[in-house]
Design a protein around this motif. Structure first.
Motif, PDB file in Angstrom:
ATOM      1  N   ILE A  40       9.385  -0.944   6.212  1.00  0.00           N
ATOM      2  CA  ILE A  40       8.601  -1.752   5.261  1.00  0.00           C
ATOM      3  C   ILE A  40       7.528  -0.920   4.563  1.00  0.00           C
ATOM      4  O   ILE A  40       7.476  -0.901   3.326  1.00  0.00           O
ATOM      5  CB  ILE A  40       8.016  -3.005   5.942  1.00  0.00           C
ATOM      6  N   PRO A  41       6.649  -0.197   5.278  1.00  0.00           N
ATOM      7  CA  PRO A  41       5.653   0.588   4.537  1.00  0.00           C
ATOM      8  C   PRO A  41       6.281   1.740   3.739  1.00  0.00           C
ATOM      9  O   PRO A  41       5.803   2.069   2.656  1.00  0.00           O
ATOM     10  CB  PRO A  41       4.701   1.110   5.606  1.00  0.00           C
ATOM     11  N   ILE A  42       7.352   2.332   4.256  1.00  0.00           N
ATOM     12  CA  ILE A  42       7.997   3.434   3.525  1.00  0.00           C
ATOM     13  C   ILE A  42       8.557   2.936   2.199  1.00  0.00           C
ATOM     14  O   ILE A  42       8.279   3.502   1.139  1.00  0.00           O
ATOM     15  CB  ILE A  42       9.102   4.079   4.397  1.00  0.00           C
ATOM     16  N   PHE A  43       9.339   1.867   2.234  1.00  0.00           N
ATOM     17  CA  PHE A  43       9.912   1.328   0.997  1.00  0.00           C
ATOM     18  C   PHE A  43       8.826   0.813   0.063  1.00  0.00           C
ATOM     19  O   PHE A  43       8.896   0.992  -1.147  1.00  0.00           O
ATOM     20  CB  PHE A  43      10.921   0.215   1.295  1.00  0.00           C
ATOM     21  N   SER A  44       7.828   0.169   0.634  1.00  0.00           N
ATOM     22  CA  SER A  44       6.742  -0.353  -0.188  1.00  0.00           C
ATOM     23  C   SER A  44       6.027   0.766  -0.939  1.00  0.00           C
ATOM     24  O   SER A  44       5.717   0.633  -2.123  1.00  0.00           O
ATOM     25  CB  SER A  44       5.756  -1.110   0.700  1.00  0.00           C
ATOM     26  N   LEU A  45       5.779   1.876  -0.275  1.00  0.00           N
ATOM     27  CA  LEU A  45       5.083   2.999  -0.914  1.00  0.00           C
ATOM     28  C   LEU A  45       5.983   3.720  -1.919  1.00  0.00           C
ATOM     29  O   LEU A  45       5.529   4.094  -3.002  1.00  0.00           O
ATOM     30  CB  LEU A  45       4.568   3.969   0.147  1.00  0.00           C
ATOM     31  N   PHE A  46       7.244   3.920  -1.574  1.00  0.00           N
ATOM     32  CA  PHE A  46       8.152   4.590  -2.517  1.00  0.00           C
ATOM     33  C   PHE A  46       8.425   3.745  -3.751  1.00  0.00           C
ATOM     34  O   PHE A  46       8.542   4.275  -4.856  1.00  0.00           O
ATOM     35  CB  PHE A  46       9.485   4.943  -1.842  1.00  0.00           C
ATOM     36  N   THR A 158      -3.746   0.816  -4.967  1.00  0.00           N
ATOM     37  CA  THR A 158      -4.281  -0.537  -4.822  1.00  0.00           C
ATOM     38  C   THR A 158      -4.600  -0.783  -3.351  1.00  0.00           C
ATOM     39  O   THR A 158      -4.151  -0.037  -2.479  1.00  0.00           O
ATOM     40  CB  THR A 158      -3.248  -1.584  -5.303  1.00  0.00           C
ATOM     41  N   PRO A 159      -5.372  -1.828  -3.052  1.00  0.00           N
ATOM     42  CA  PRO A 159      -5.665  -2.118  -1.638  1.00  0.00           C
ATOM     43  C   PRO A 159      -4.393  -2.312  -0.802  1.00  0.00           C
ATOM     44  O   PRO A 159      -4.333  -1.884   0.339  1.00  0.00           O
ATOM     45  CB  PRO A 159      -6.489  -3.399  -1.695  1.00  0.00           C
ATOM     46  N   TYR A 160      -3.377  -2.939  -1.392  1.00  0.00           N
ATOM     47  CA  TYR A 160      -2.150  -3.167  -0.644  1.00  0.00           C
ATOM     48  C   TYR A 160      -1.471  -1.838  -0.293  1.00  0.00           C
ATOM     49  O   TYR A 160      -1.034  -1.648   0.839  1.00  0.00           O
ATOM     50  CB  TYR A 160      -1.171  -4.051  -1.423  1.00  0.00           C
ATOM     51  N   SER A 161      -1.374  -0.928  -1.251  1.00  0.00           N
ATOM     52  CA  SER A 161      -0.720   0.352  -0.965  1.00  0.00           C
ATOM     53  C   SER A 161      -1.533   1.167   0.043  1.00  0.00           C
ATOM     54  O   SER A 161      -0.962   1.914   0.842  1.00  0.00           O
ATOM     55  CB  SER A 161      -0.474   1.151  -2.246  1.00  0.00           C
ATOM     56  N   ILE A 162      -2.844   1.003   0.029  1.00  0.00           N
ATOM     57  CA  ILE A 162      -3.673   1.698   1.024  1.00  0.00           C
ATOM     58  C   ILE A 162      -3.388   1.143   2.419  1.00  0.00           C
ATOM     59  O   ILE A 162      -3.262   1.907   3.385  1.00  0.00           O
ATOM     60  CB  ILE A 162      -5.170   1.592   0.659  1.00  0.00           C
ATOM     61  N   VAL A 163      -3.256  -0.177   2.531  1.00  0.00           N
ATOM     62  CA  VAL A 163      -2.914  -0.787   3.828  1.00  0.00           C
ATOM     63  C   VAL A 163      -1.542  -0.305   4.283  1.00  0.00           C
ATOM     64  O   VAL A 163      -1.341   0.045   5.458  1.00  0.00           O
ATOM     65  CB  VAL A 163      -2.969  -2.330   3.741  1.00  0.00           C
ATOM     66  N   MET A 164      -0.572  -0.257   3.366  1.00  0.00           N
ATOM     67  CA  MET A 164       0.766   0.228   3.714  1.00  0.00           C
ATOM     68  C   MET A 164       0.711   1.697   4.128  1.00  0.00           C
ATOM     69  O   MET A 164       1.428   2.131   5.031  1.00  0.00           O
ATOM     70  CB  MET A 164       1.739   0.037   2.553  1.00  0.00           C
ATOM     71  N   ALA A 165      -0.171   2.466   3.494  1.00  0.00           N
ATOM     72  CA  ALA A 165      -0.332   3.877   3.868  1.00  0.00           C
ATOM     73  C   ALA A 165      -0.888   3.991   5.283  1.00  0.00           C
ATOM     74  O   ALA A 165      -0.468   4.865   6.051  1.00  0.00           O
ATOM     75  CB  ALA A 165      -1.240   4.586   2.868  1.00  0.00           C
ATOM     76  N   VAL A 166      -1.814   3.105   5.635  1.00  0.00           N
ATOM     77  CA  VAL A 166      -2.355   3.113   7.000  1.00  0.00           C
ATOM     78  C   VAL A 166      -1.242   2.801   8.002  1.00  0.00           C
ATOM     79  O   VAL A 166      -1.114   3.471   9.029  1.00  0.00           O
ATOM     80  CB  VAL A 166      -3.532   2.125   7.133  1.00  0.00           C
ATOM     81  N   PHE A 167      -0.421   1.789   7.695  1.00  0.00           N
ATOM     82  CA  PHE A 167       0.707   1.472   8.591  1.00  0.00           C
ATOM     83  C   PHE A 167       1.673   2.651   8.695  1.00  0.00           C
ATOM     84  O   PHE A 167       2.145   2.971   9.788  1.00  0.00           O
ATOM     85  CB  PHE A 167       1.466   0.237   8.104  1.00  0.00           C
ATOM     86  N   ALA A 168       1.968   3.288   7.579  1.00  0.00           N
ATOM     87  CA  ALA A 168       2.894   4.419   7.589  1.00  0.00           C
ATOM     88  C   ALA A 168       2.325   5.589   8.380  1.00  0.00           C
ATOM     89  O   ALA A 168       3.048   6.239   9.141  1.00  0.00           O
ATOM     90  CB  ALA A 168       3.222   4.849   6.146  1.00  0.00           C
TER      91      ALA A 168
END
Length: 174
Positions: A40-46, A158-168
């Protein structure tokens, strides 16, 4: 057992056994659950995309009772453990469950395609070196997660991508 034995004995089981037997095997699906959690975080960030458009506070309101009841049940059932050292919150055991995601996933896929796997007992002597082949799936997820963070944050900060980066990054750390 779930794919071969259960269908054969289903009619001879009580209703309680029919319900309980498949639940015993659900633990082996954790590999797929963790794989999805890594993806999920990988696809979201890519893709620079938000896979979920719900309200975060609503999510917390729904998730908090589920997580709280999980912890309460976990500690409640520990009263039946025989050894005192088996009680408590085992962080290392949880991490080991997460990093063995690929073993459970391969096992599940083998069960689906009916591939026979020989029984190999775990060696009991101390080994100082872990074969690199056992680390490759986790190293792959870790490298892919780090690359996704670098790529994703340069495209979308964005805040969402930063959260996804933390998860990744957490996944890469594991």
């Amino acid at each position: 057992l779930l794919f071969k034995v259960y269908p054969r004995i289903f009619s001879s089981l009580t209703w309680s056994q029919r319900f309980h037997f498949p639940l015993k095997s659900i633990h082996y699906l954790f590999g797929l659950v963790h794989l999805v959690g890594f993806c999920i975080p990988i696809f979201s960030l890519f893709l620079s995309d938000t896979p979920w458009l719900g309200d975060f506070l609503d999510f917390l309101l729904l998730a908090t009772p589920v997580l709280a009841s999980t912890f309460v049940i976990r500690f409640y059932v520990q009263q039946w453990l025989i050894a005192d050292d088996e009680r408590g919150f085992h962080l290392v055991g949880g991490i080991l469950e997460i990093v063995t995601w690929w073993v459970y996933t391969v096992g599940f896929l083998y069960a689906l395609i009916n591939r026979k796997v020989p029984y190999l007992p775990t060696p009991k002597e101390e080994e100082d070196v872990t074969p690199i082949s056992l680390l490759l799936p986790n190293l792959g997820v870790g490298v892919l997660s780090i690359v996704a963070v670098g790529y994703g944050l340069t495209r979308d900060l964005t805040p969402y991508s930063i959260v996804m980066a933390v998860f990744a990054l957490f996944n890469a750390f594991l």
